[in-house]
Motif scaffolding. Structure first.
Motif, short mmCIF file in Angstrom:
data_model
loop_
_atom_site.label_atom_id
_atom_site.label_comp_id
_atom_site.label_asym_id
_atom_site.label_seq_id
_atom_site.Cartn_x
_atom_site.Cartn_y
_atom_site.Cartn_z
N GLN A 74 -3.61 10.71 -2.48
CA GLN A 74 -2.36 10.84 -1.74
C GLN A 74 -1.76 12.24 -1.85
O GLN A 74 -2.12 13.02 -2.73
N TYR A 115 -0.18 15.36 1.21
CA TYR A 115 -0.48 15.74 2.59
C TYR A 115 -1.92 16.22 2.77
O TYR A 115 -2.71 15.60 3.49
N THR A 132 -4.69 13.74 1.65
CA THR A 132 -4.87 12.60 2.56
C THR A 132 -5.69 13.00 3.78
O THR A 132 -6.57 12.25 4.21
N VAL A 162 -1.69 3.54 4.22
CA VAL A 162 -1.41 4.05 2.88
C VAL A 162 -1.59 2.85 1.94
O VAL A 162 -0.86 1.86 2.05
N LYS A 168 4.74 10.67 -3.76
CA LYS A 168 3.66 11.15 -2.89
C LYS A 168 3.61 10.47 -1.53
O LYS A 168 3.09 11.04 -0.57
N TYR A 169 4.10 9.22 -1.45
CA TYR A 169 3.81 8.46 -0.22
C TYR A 169 4.48 9.05 1.02
O TYR A 169 3.97 8.90 2.12
N THR A 201 2.11 11.65 2.17
CA THR A 201 0.94 10.91 2.67
C THR A 201 1.22 10.39 4.08
O THR A 201 0.38 10.50 4.97
#
Length: 274
Positions: free
Chosen positions: A86, A88, A91, A112, A119-120, A123
């Motif tokens: 994860q 940017y 991913t 995801v 982090k999400y 992501t």
């Protein structure tokens, strides 16, 4: 609209059609085991396969789809970005690797896998780029709770099309289901048959009443609650049995009885503490 056929679809919030019933391939061994399971599934009428980078069988999934003889556009394939990938840039690289392993030009749904704290959001920004570039027909999340979804809705540009979560009679997550419905996010059930823990008196009684198995009762309950469901099996008879859901309907009263089994009991990790 409750599904009436194994290939019936729900229309996601971006217009993409997703089959209500799919085959999950978690813990299915890469190679012959998963390839044969997918062949059985296609034979039974399934047109939806759910995999993930973490399952380590994407290559075999892609091979089985290509060798099936079915047009690529007739098969809905989901995969997911794993927790350690994860962020940017990571991913984007992970997606490229998944696409290469699958041997596809696009995936139908990219998720995801878990809401990794800190982090999400980045992501999700990467998934939006993948979606903008038409490399995924739809994007969504998995194991996101209401507060995670609120964060994505507040900071992202695309509303997730799907939220795939642990969902079964002992974990109905009704507030989350309602939130997703209000925001046009399709709920999808993983571990729908509770890892085989089906020896609940209500399910046994309803199985006798409807001349079905407890697993079929639960999967039908999913569909009537308008939840996409992806039971996992590698056995031909079980894969066919899990698709035999369209010659009966649970009564409103029996739906309520199953709903009432909720104990907020998880068989998998808690998305807030995983």
């Amino acid at each position: 609209m409750v599904a009436q056929h194994v290939q019936d679809t729900v229309t996601l919030n971006n217009g993409v059609k997703m089959p209500w019933l799919g085959l999950g391939v978690y813990k299915a061994q890469a190679g012959d085991e998963v390839e044969q399971a997918i062949r059985f599934a296609f034979e039974a009428g399934y047109r939806h396969i759910d995999t993930a980078a973490f399952y380590a069988n994407e290559e075999s999934v892609g091979k089985a789809v290509r060798e099936s003889g079915l047009p690529r556009g007739e098969v809905f394939v989901t995969t997911k970005v794993w927790n350690t990938d994860q962020g940017y840039d990571q991913t984007l690289r992970a997606f490229e690797a998944s696409l290469k392993r699958l041997g596809f030009e696009y995936v139908d749904l990219y998720l995801v896998h878990w809401p990794v704290s800190g982090k999400y959001r980045e992501t999700w920004r990467a998934l939006e780029r993948i979606y903008d570039e038409k490399l995924a027909r739809a994007i969504g999340v998995s194991n996101f709770q209401i507060h995670h979804l609120e964060d994505i809705l507040a900071h992202g540009n695309v509303v997730p099309a799907v939220n795939q979560v642990e969902y079964h009679p002992l974990l109905t997550q009704e507030p989350l289901r309602q939130f997703c419905r209000e925001h046009h996010i399709q709920l999808e059930a993983w571990s729908p048959i509770m890892r085989g823990n089906l020896d609940l008196p209500v399910l046994q009684e309803l199985a006798q009443k409807y001349h079905k198995t407890p697993a079929q009762i639960v999967l039908r309950w999913d569909l009537q609650n308008e939840v996409v469901t992806i039971p996992k099996s590698v056995r031909r008879e079980r894969i066919f049995e899990n698709a035999d859901l369209f010659d009966f309907s649970l009564s409103d009263e029996d739906m309520r009885r199953i709903n009432a089994l909720n104990r907020n009991h998880r068989f998998g990790p808690d998305p807030d503490t995983f």
